[in-house]
Design a protein around this motif. Sequence first.
Motif, PDB file in Angstrom:
ATOM      1  N   GLY A  92      61.768  30.299  21.489  1.00 52.91           N
ATOM      2  CA  GLY A  92      61.497  31.710  21.812  1.00 52.91           C
ATOM      3  C   GLY A  92      62.190  32.187  22.778  1.00 52.91           C
ATOM      4  N   ARG A  93      63.246  31.510  23.213  1.00 51.44           N
ATOM      5  CA  ARG A  93      64.160  31.912  24.254  1.00 51.44           C
ATOM      6  C   ARG A  93      64.992  33.222  24.132  1.00 51.44           C
ATOM      7  N   LYS A  94      65.365  33.328  22.577  1.00 50.44           N
ATOM      8  CA  LYS A  94      66.160  34.329  21.959  1.00 50.44           C
ATOM      9  C   LYS A  94      65.360  35.721  21.836  1.00 50.44           C
ATOM     10  N   GLY A  95      63.636  35.790  22.449  1.00 47.81           N
ATOM     11  CA  GLY A  95      62.833  36.834  22.346  1.00 47.81           C
ATOM     12  C   GLY A  95      62.413  36.920  21.221  1.00 47.81           C
ATOM     13  N   ARG A  96      62.426  36.015  20.330  1.00 46.30           N
ATOM     14  CA  ARG A  96      62.003  36.190  18.902  1.00 46.30           C
ATOM     15  C   ARG A  96      61.641  34.694  18.339  1.00 46.30           C
ATOM     16  N   ILE A  97      60.515  34.638  17.745  1.00 45.34           N
ATOM     17  CA  ILE A  97      60.162  33.418  16.813  1.00 45.34           C
ATOM     18  C   ILE A  97      60.332  33.646  15.398  1.00 45.34           C
ATOM     19  N   ASP A  98      61.266  33.537  14.621  1.00 49.59           N
ATOM     20  CA  ASP A  98      61.496  33.651  13.471  1.00 49.59           C
ATOM     21  C   ASP A  98      61.073  32.956  12.380  1.00 49.59           C
ATOM     22  N   PHE A  99      61.218  33.159  11.087  1.00 50.96           N
ATOM     23  CA  PHE A  99      60.825  32.449   9.805  1.00 50.96           C
ATOM     24  C   PHE A  99      61.179  30.902  10.107  1.00 50.96           C
ATOM     25  N   ASN A 100      62.275  30.549  10.530  1.00 52.90           N
ATOM     26  CA  ASN A 100      62.729  29.152  10.704  1.00 52.90           C
ATOM     27  C   ASN A 100      61.974  28.245  11.683  1.00 52.90           C
ATOM     28  N   ASP A 101      61.716  29.352  12.739  1.00 57.67           N
ATOM     29  CA  ASP A 101      61.020  28.625  14.082  1.00 57.67           C
ATOM     30  C   ASP A 101      59.747  28.513  13.488  1.00 57.67           C
ATOM     31  N   GLY A 102      59.100  29.358  12.795  1.00 52.91           N
ATOM     32  CA  GLY A 102      57.539  29.177  12.003  1.00 52.91           C
ATOM     33  C   GLY A 102      57.490  27.990  11.421  1.00 52.91           C
ATOM     34  N   LEU A 103      58.685  27.649  10.507  1.00 53.67           N
ATOM     35  CA  LEU A 103      58.653  26.340   9.583  1.00 53.67           C
ATOM     36  C   LEU A 103      58.767  25.120  10.503  1.00 53.67           C
ATOM     37  N   VAL A 104      59.494  25.305  11.564  1.00 54.71           N
ATOM     38  CA  VAL A 104      59.484  23.998  12.387  1.00 54.71           C
ATOM     39  C   VAL A 104      58.168  23.834  13.039  1.00 54.71           C
ATOM     40  N   LEU A 105      57.448  24.892  13.666  1.00 53.72           N
ATOM     41  CA  LEU A 105      55.978  24.854  13.994  1.00 53.72           C
ATOM     42  C   LEU A 105      55.366  24.497  13.466  1.00 53.72           C
ATOM     43  N   ILE A 106      55.143  24.670  12.079  1.00 54.18           N
ATOM     44  CA  ILE A 106      54.227  24.158  11.124  1.00 54.18           C
ATOM     45  C   ILE A 106      54.488  22.929  10.599  1.00 54.18           C
ATOM     46  N   GLY A 107      55.959  22.348  10.826  1.00 53.44           N
ATOM     47  CA  GLY A 107      56.263  21.130  10.404  1.00 53.44           C
ATOM     48  C   GLY A 107      55.660  20.158  11.724  1.00 53.44           C
ATOM     49  N   LEU A 108      55.731  20.780  12.788  1.00 54.78           N
ATOM     50  CA  LEU A 108      55.258  19.821  14.080  1.00 54.78           C
ATOM     51  C   LEU A 108      53.683  19.547  13.819  1.00 54.78           C
ATOM     52  N   PHE A 109      53.018  20.912  13.506  1.00 56.12           N
ATOM     53  CA  PHE A 109      51.439  20.788  13.297  1.00 56.12           C
ATOM     54  C   PHE A 109      51.307  19.606  12.100  1.00 56.12           C
ATOM     55  N   LEU A 110      51.971  19.668  10.987  1.00 49.43           N
ATOM     56  CA  LEU A 110      51.663  18.752   9.807  1.00 49.43           C
ATOM     57  C   LEU A 110      52.056  17.388  10.149  1.00 49.43           C
ATOM     58  N   PHE A 111      52.940  17.186  11.190  1.00 51.70           N
ATOM     59  CA  PHE A 111      53.433  15.722  11.694  1.00 51.70           C
ATOM     60  C   PHE A 111      52.213  15.374  12.450  1.00 51.70           C
ATOM     61  N   TRP A 112      51.793  16.111  13.565  1.00 53.47           N
ATOM     62  CA  TRP A 112      50.675  15.927  14.228  1.00 53.47           C
ATOM     63  C   TRP A 112      49.654  15.422  13.723  1.00 53.47           C
ATOM     64  N   GLN A 113      49.193  16.204  12.579  1.00 55.91           N
ATOM     65  CA  GLN A 113      48.005  16.062  11.861  1.00 55.91           C
ATOM     66  C   GLN A 113      48.033  14.605  11.291  1.00 55.91           C
ATOM     67  N   CYS A 114      49.256  14.316  10.307  1.00 59.99           N
ATOM     68  CA  CYS A 114      49.556  12.908   9.784  1.00 59.99           C
ATOM     69  C   CYS A 114      49.489  11.766  10.766  1.00 59.99           C
ATOM     70  N   PHE A 115      50.076  12.327  12.021  1.00 62.36           N
ATOM     71  CA  PHE A 115      49.853  11.077  12.905  1.00 62.36           C
ATOM     72  C   PHE A 115      48.164  10.813  13.252  1.00 62.36           C
ATOM     73  N   HIS A 116      47.378  11.714  13.478  1.00 63.33           N
ATOM     74  CA  HIS A 116      45.990  11.635  13.449  1.00 63.33           C
ATOM     75  C   HIS A 116      45.341  10.781  12.452  1.00 63.33           C
ATOM     76  N   VAL A 117      45.646  11.360  11.219  1.00 62.22           N
ATOM     77  CA  VAL A 117      45.046  10.659  10.038  1.00 62.22           C
ATOM     78  C   VAL A 117      45.422   9.319   9.951  1.00 62.22           C
ATOM     79  N   PHE A 118      46.696   8.880  10.555  1.00 65.32           N
ATOM     80  CA  PHE A 118      47.218   7.523  10.685  1.00 65.32           C
ATOM     81  C   PHE A 118      46.333   6.633  11.638  1.00 65.32           C
ATOM     82  N   GLU A 119      45.990   7.252  12.715  1.00 64.40           N
ATOM     83  CA  GLU A 119      45.374   6.718  13.721  1.00 64.40           C
ATOM     84  C   GLU A 119      43.886   6.443  13.408  1.00 64.40           C
TER      85      GLU A 119
END
Length: 130
Positions: A92-119
Amino acid sequence: MPYCTGMGNLIFAFILGRNGGSGADVMTNSLVNNITNMTLVLGLPAVFWGIRVSPAKKKSKAAGKTHELNRLALLLTLTAILFFTGAVWAMGRKGRIDFNDGLVLIGLFLFWQCFHVFEVLKSNVRQGSH
């Protein structure tokens, strides 16, 4: 892991996004929601029934290991919060969270969920229930 507890936040973000609303309102809503969860949602049950945050005083070896694993899981979660917050801040430092940033955030969320399922799967194997 309680899924869909943030449904109200998602609906709020969707409505604001669809109507060209402010991203700052979405961020404020998310922060206030999380602060509410950490204070009120934990505080009220603690006032009425109390919340045990450490194991009972019996010192069995298994209880000690479980307590230590729970402490490590909490430490990992707190570290992840700092990491995810830093990721959102950096994007968000550029003043906007764009489509690609949104994909990265969704990817982080999915990774975190996979981590919890593994746990959970590891915990089930440790307890002998597959």
